[in-house]
Design a protein around this motif. Structure first.
Motif, PDB file in Angstrom:
ATOM      1  N   ASP A 226     -23.811  22.779   8.199  1.00 49.37           N
ATOM      2  CA  ASP A 226     -23.251  21.498   8.626  1.00 49.37           C
ATOM      3  C   ASP A 226     -23.529  19.574   7.711  1.00 49.37           C
ATOM      4  OD1 ASP A 226     -21.460  22.584   9.792  1.00 49.37           O
ATOM      5  OD2 ASP A 226     -22.664  22.000  11.875  1.00 49.37           O
ATOM      6  N   HIS A 227     -24.318  19.738   7.914  1.00 50.90           N
ATOM      7  CA  HIS A 227     -25.185  18.380   7.761  1.00 50.90           C
ATOM      8  C   HIS A 227     -25.023  18.881   5.893  1.00 50.90           C
ATOM      9  CE1 HIS A 227     -27.762  15.216   6.232  1.00 50.90           C
ATOM     10  NE2 HIS A 227     -28.561  16.232   5.301  1.00 50.90           N
ATOM     11  N   PHE A 228     -25.272  19.863   5.405  1.00 48.55           N
ATOM     12  CA  PHE A 228     -25.730  19.439   3.888  1.00 48.55           C
ATOM     13  C   PHE A 228     -24.184  19.567   3.134  1.00 48.55           C
ATOM     14  CE2 PHE A 228     -24.686  23.210   0.414  1.00 48.55           C
ATOM     15  CZ  PHE A 228     -24.965  22.239  -0.654  1.00 48.55           C
ATOM     16  N   VAL A 229     -23.020  20.793   4.009  1.00 47.09           N
ATOM     17  CA  VAL A 229     -21.342  20.504   3.392  1.00 47.09           C
ATOM     18  C   VAL A 229     -21.263  19.147   3.622  1.00 47.09           C
ATOM     19  CG1 VAL A 229     -19.247  21.740   3.670  1.00 47.09           C
ATOM     20  CG2 VAL A 229     -21.045  23.064   3.867  1.00 47.09           C
ATOM     21  N   ASP A 230     -21.285  18.287   4.850  1.00 49.64           N
ATOM     22  CA  ASP A 230     -20.775  17.273   5.287  1.00 49.64           C
ATOM     23  C   ASP A 230     -21.409  16.222   4.413  1.00 49.64           C
ATOM     24  OD1 ASP A 230     -18.747  18.600   6.868  1.00 49.64           O
ATOM     25  OD2 ASP A 230     -19.766  18.014   9.167  1.00 49.64           O
ATOM     26  N   ASP A 231     -22.444  15.923   3.489  1.00 50.74           N
ATOM     27  CA  ASP A 231     -23.458  15.191   3.729  1.00 50.74           C
ATOM     28  C   ASP A 231     -23.746  15.357   2.241  1.00 50.74           C
ATOM     29  OD1 ASP A 231     -22.728  14.213   6.262  1.00 50.74           O
ATOM     30  OD2 ASP A 231     -24.686  13.811   6.930  1.00 50.74           O
ATOM     31  N   VAL A 232     -23.974  16.314   1.913  1.00 45.49           N
ATOM     32  CA  VAL A 232     -24.763  16.594   0.721  1.00 45.49           C
ATOM     33  C   VAL A 232     -23.892  17.022  -0.980  1.00 45.49           C
ATOM     34  CG1 VAL A 232     -26.870  17.482  -0.652  1.00 45.49           C
ATOM     35  CG2 VAL A 232     -26.834  16.352   2.102  1.00 45.49           C
ATOM     36  N   LEU A 233     -23.883  17.477  -0.315  1.00 44.53           N
ATOM     37  CA  LEU A 233     -22.530  18.932  -1.161  1.00 44.53           C
ATOM     38  C   LEU A 233     -21.775  18.606  -2.239  1.00 44.53           C
ATOM     39  CD1 LEU A 233     -22.014  21.646  -1.941  1.00 44.53           C
ATOM     40  CD2 LEU A 233     -19.983  21.697  -0.571  1.00 44.53           C
ATOM     41  N   GLY A 234     -21.297  16.973  -2.202  1.00 45.30           N
ATOM     42  CA  GLY A 234     -20.199  16.422  -3.078  1.00 45.30           C
ATOM     43  C   GLY A 234     -21.203  15.614  -3.688  1.00 45.30           C
ATOM     44  N   ARG A 235     -22.274  15.807  -3.875  1.00 45.11           N
ATOM     45  CA  ARG A 235     -23.395  15.160  -4.503  1.00 45.11           C
ATOM     46  C   ARG A 235     -24.062  16.039  -5.191  1.00 45.11           C
ATOM     47  NH1 ARG A 235     -27.380  13.312  -1.710  1.00 45.11           N
ATOM     48  NH2 ARG A 235     -27.253  12.551   0.751  1.00 45.11           N
ATOM     49  N   TYR A 236     -24.618  17.698  -5.249  1.00 46.78           N
ATOM     50  CA  TYR A 236     -24.679  17.868  -5.360  1.00 46.78           C
ATOM     51  C   TYR A 236     -25.708  18.235  -6.446  1.00 46.78           C
ATOM     52  CZ  TYR A 236     -27.695  22.782  -5.576  1.00 46.78           C
ATOM     53  OH  TYR A 236     -28.388  24.009  -5.497  1.00 46.78           O
ATOM     54  N   ALA A 237     -24.632  18.538  -7.298  1.00 47.28           N
ATOM     55  CA  ALA A 237     -25.184  19.060  -8.948  1.00 47.28           C
ATOM     56  C   ALA A 237     -26.090  17.560  -9.327  1.00 47.28           C
ATOM     57  CB  ALA A 237     -23.799  18.676  -9.356  1.00 47.28           C
ATOM     58  N   THR A 238     -25.647  16.845  -8.998  1.00 48.29           N
ATOM     59  CA  THR A 238     -26.853  15.487  -9.645  1.00 48.29           C
ATOM     60  C   THR A 238     -27.864  14.955  -8.853  1.00 48.29           C
ATOM     61  OG1 THR A 238     -25.541  13.705  -8.100  1.00 48.29           O
ATOM     62  CG2 THR A 238     -24.957  13.601 -10.237  1.00 48.29           C
ATOM     63  N   ASP A 239     -27.693  15.449  -7.758  1.00 49.46           N
ATOM     64  CA  ASP A 239     -29.423  15.056  -6.385  1.00 49.46           C
ATOM     65  C   ASP A 239     -30.612  15.916  -6.541  1.00 49.46           C
ATOM     66  OD1 ASP A 239     -28.276  12.858  -6.670  1.00 49.46           O
ATOM     67  OD2 ASP A 239     -27.725  12.485  -3.842  1.00 49.46           O
ATOM     68  N   ARG A 240     -29.180  17.320  -6.860  1.00 48.16           N
ATOM     69  CA  ARG A 240     -29.945  18.941  -5.872  1.00 48.16           C
ATOM     70  C   ARG A 240     -31.512  18.460  -6.615  1.00 48.16           C
ATOM     71  NH1 ARG A 240     -28.945  23.431  -9.709  1.00 48.16           N
ATOM     72  NH2 ARG A 240     -27.989  22.711 -12.135  1.00 48.16           N
ATOM     73  N   ASP A 241     -32.023  18.006  -8.035  1.00 52.69           N
ATOM     74  CA  ASP A 241     -33.187  17.757  -9.187  1.00 52.69           C
ATOM     75  C   ASP A 241     -33.950  16.776  -8.968  1.00 52.69           C
ATOM     76  OD1 ASP A 241     -33.053  20.413 -10.919  1.00 52.69           O
ATOM     77  OD2 ASP A 241     -31.295  19.339 -12.026  1.00 52.69           O
ATOM     78  N   ARG A 242     -33.653  16.008  -8.007  1.00 48.90           N
ATOM     79  CA  ARG A 242     -34.705  14.485  -7.622  1.00 48.90           C
ATOM     80  C   ARG A 242     -34.730  15.226  -6.276  1.00 48.90           C
ATOM     81  NH1 ARG A 242     -30.627  10.274  -7.265  1.00 48.90           N
ATOM     82  NH2 ARG A 242     -31.911   8.557  -6.867  1.00 48.90           N
ATOM     83  N   PRO A 243     -36.904  15.239  -6.025  1.00 46.46           N
ATOM     84  CA  PRO A 243     -37.408  15.646  -5.117  1.00 46.46           C
ATOM     85  C   PRO A 243     -37.227  14.746  -4.022  1.00 46.46           C
ATOM     86  CG  PRO A 243     -38.641  15.899  -7.007  1.00 46.46           C
ATOM     87  CD  PRO A 243     -37.404  15.366  -7.611  1.00 46.46           C
ATOM     88  N   ALA A 244     -36.812  13.643  -4.243  1.00 45.87           N
ATOM     89  CA  ALA A 244     -36.821  12.707  -3.432  1.00 45.87           C
ATOM     90  C   ALA A 244     -35.974  12.482  -2.850  1.00 45.87           C
ATOM     91  CB  ALA A 244     -38.260  11.278  -4.177  1.00 45.87           C
ATOM     92  N   VAL A 245     -35.032  13.059  -2.850  1.00 44.81           N
ATOM     93  CA  VAL A 245     -33.814  12.819  -2.375  1.00 44.81           C
ATOM     94  C   VAL A 245     -32.982  14.092  -1.466  1.00 44.81           C
ATOM     95  CG1 VAL A 245     -31.237  12.939  -2.691  1.00 44.81           C
ATOM     96  CG2 VAL A 245     -33.186  11.296  -3.608  1.00 44.81           C
ATOM     97  N   LEU A 246     -32.868  13.847  -0.148  1.00 42.90           N
ATOM     98  CA  LEU A 246     -32.286  15.408   0.226  1.00 42.90           C
ATOM     99  C   LEU A 246     -31.202  15.407  -0.488  1.00 42.90           C
ATOM    100  CD1 LEU A 246     -32.641  13.931   4.015  1.00 42.90           C
ATOM    101  CD2 LEU A 246     -34.486  14.861   2.281  1.00 42.90           C
ATOM    102  N   GLY A 247     -31.402  15.855  -1.538  1.00 40.84           N
ATOM    103  CA  GLY A 247     -30.139  16.590  -1.835  1.00 40.84           C
ATOM    104  C   GLY A 247     -30.243  17.630  -2.484  1.00 40.84           C
ATOM    105  N   THR A 248     -30.890  19.312  -1.556  1.00 40.92           N
ATOM    106  CA  THR A 248     -30.100  20.112  -1.523  1.00 40.92           C
ATOM    107  C   THR A 248     -29.807  20.820  -0.060  1.00 40.92           C
ATOM    108  OG1 THR A 248     -33.037  20.964  -0.866  1.00 40.92           O
ATOM    109  CG2 THR A 248     -32.098  20.828  -3.319  1.00 40.92           C
ATOM    110  N   SER A 249     -29.315  22.320   0.178  1.00 46.32           N
ATOM    111  CA  SER A 249     -29.415  23.147   1.016  1.00 46.32           C
ATOM    112  C   SER A 249     -30.422  22.984   2.700  1.00 46.32           C
ATOM    113  CB  SER A 249     -28.319  23.975   1.093  1.00 46.32           C
ATOM    114  OG  SER A 249     -28.753  25.136   0.581  1.00 46.32           O
TER     115      SER A 249
END
Length: 480
Positions: free
Chosen positions: A215-238
């Motif tokens: 739920d957290h991933f879909v609601d708060d992260v998924l919309g920026r997944y393509a840009t944030d998934r490679d940034r380890p300092a950011v909670l950008g993955t599921s």
């Protein structure tokens, strides 16, 4: 005559979208007995490592609580599995055993033996697909061969309909008190020396924790997944991988949740983010596809040329890599995150694997075994595919000459140095311009930050450029 069934839980530690459990409840049975059998010896080298065992303990505790809330309880037994099932069949009067299929080599062989054993006793057996979207034998090339490259594999399956997840039961039949159970603590899954505090703080194993994470991933992260998934300092993955590995949530549930979100909120940009994420689910499917068809790959390279690769046998380099003291900040940060939390960001997994296999030229099997013991989401298929990809010797592998420069990886994906500062506090006061390559920093910059190379932080264990040249020279020997 009353009929009773056993549902054998393994790595499907959930009640929702559990086909074996649903089939037993829908069948003509008066009682359903849930059992988990601890039998690591049957899995050989595939038995859970230390970090996995910590997760397993708390996941089983969560499953037991969920079963009790619905009127049932989890029976825990020790293996061998066939013997444990025999005793439980005798105690319960069960006439059927149901389970969900897994696809690792030792598990497949064990399940075949158990099924044959039960069939000989005229015990009904049934197994079901729950761990993957597409079972490995249902996907093949036009030549009826397994896929070895991800893109055509994903193209072949990505538009297939995904079955609607099954609902969780609202109640369960009681299990007789006279059917005994081992205590969870008696399995000894937790370490005697408490090194697992970081894992406990970072994670919430269990079905509820898995859905909270989704739920957290879909609601708060998924919309920026393509840009944030490679940034380890950011909670950008599921961060769903350990939940998927232990089956606390199934891939069908994940896909449908993403599709529901898109139907309600989706825009073109969101569709791109969702497709990028779903392709990661596709990589999980591909990993299991490859492992099923090439069961030797946990030990042997798929590209057999690499059986003669001149690995260095650098024991000291391996030990320093494991401890996170290589003097290469991004590598050390990743290895320390792994030790502290049982997890490592995927960008770092690729970086540290490239460094070990190419800059240190340590055989990939050593890295795979370390990950197996320290990752909470250590999965034989994903682990094998990832390490062979990094080493250049597996399915759809990165070309061997693609050698990650960890300093450049840091500059690109951790440009402010936040990730390194968190996990390598010795460098916390070094400015972002120098934090990923402190060996190249001016003396004043190091002094101002309180960094003394070789004292407060190690000198680099290897020269990145020179070790790259040596790795390419070694590969030239393999090619010839």
């Amino acid at each position: 005559m009353k009929k009773r069934a056993i549902v054998w839980f393994r790595r499907d530690l959930r009640l929702a979208d559990n086909p074996a459990l649903c089939a037993a409840l829908d069948g003509d049975f008066d009682t359903v007995v849930p059992v988990f059998i601890e039998a690591p010896d049957e899995l050989g080298d595939e038995a859970p490592g230390g970090a996995q065992r910590v997760w397993q303990h708390f996941s089983l505790a969560a499953l037991a609580a969920d079963l009790e809330a619905l009127g049932s309880r989890l029976i825990i037994r020790r293996g061998p599995s066939a013997d444990a099932l025999d005793r439980l069949i005798e105690e319960s009067g069960a006439t059927a055993v149901y389970w969900n299929r897994l696809y690792d080599p030792h598990t497949i062989e064990r399940d075949k033996r158990v099924k044959a054993h039960l069939d000989d006793q005229s015990i009904e057996t049934a197994s079901f697909p729950a761990h993957l979207l597409y079972e490995p034998w249902t996907v093949s090339t036009r030549q009826n061969a397994p896929y070895k490259v991800f893109t055509p594999f994903w193209k072949a399956v990505r538009d297939r309909p995904v079955a609607t997840p099954l609902a969780a039961p609202s109640e369960l039949p009681a299990v007789w008190d006279r059917i005994g159970s081992e205590s969870l603590d008696a399995l000894g899954l937790l370490p005697d020396i408490r090194w697992d505090e970081g894992i406990r703080e970072a994670w919430t194993p269990g079905e509820a924790g898995a859905h909270d994470r989704l739920d957290h991933f879909v609601d708060d992260v998924l919309g920026r997944y393509a840009t944030d998934r490679d940034r380890p300092a950011v909670l950008g993955t599921s961060y769903l991988s350990p939940h998927l590995h232990w089956g606390e949530i199934g891939p069908r549930q994940v896909v449908h949740r993403v599709e529901e979100w898109l139907a309600e909120h989706g825009r073109d940009g969101d569709r791109a983010d969702a497709n990028t994420f779903l392709s990661e689910i596709g990589w999980r499917e591909f990993a299991h596809h490859v492992l099923y068809h090439f069961p030797e790959t946990p030990e042997r390279p798929l590209d057999t040329r690499f059986e003669s690769f001149p690995w260095s046998g650098d024991d000291e380099g391996l030990a320093r890599w494991q401890r996170g003291t290589t003097g290469i900040p991004m590598v050390d940060a990743g290895m320390r995150e792994l030790w502290a939390t049982g997890y490592m960001h995927n960008r770092l997994r690729m970086t540290v694997a490239s460094f070990l296999t190419k800059n240190l030229r340590v055989a990939w099997q050593h890295g795979e075994r370390w990950f197996w013991d320290t990752l909470v989401d250590a999965d034989l298929a994903n682990n094998t595919l990832g390490w062979q990809w990094a080493a250049g010797c597996g399915a759809d592998a990165a070309p061997f000459f693609r050698i990650f420069n960890p300093a450049r990886q840091g500059e690109r994906f951790d440009p402010d140095g936040h990730y390194v500062r968190r996990w390598v506090p010795e460098l916390a006061n070094l400015d972002a311009k120098h934090i990923h390559a402190p060996w190249a920093a001016p003396g004043k910059a190091l002094a101002d930050a309180g960094v003394v190379l070789g004292d407060t932080y190690p000198e680099p264990i290897v020269d990145l450029k020179a070790s790259r040249r040596e790795a390419l020279a070694a590969f030239d020997q393999v090619k010839k």
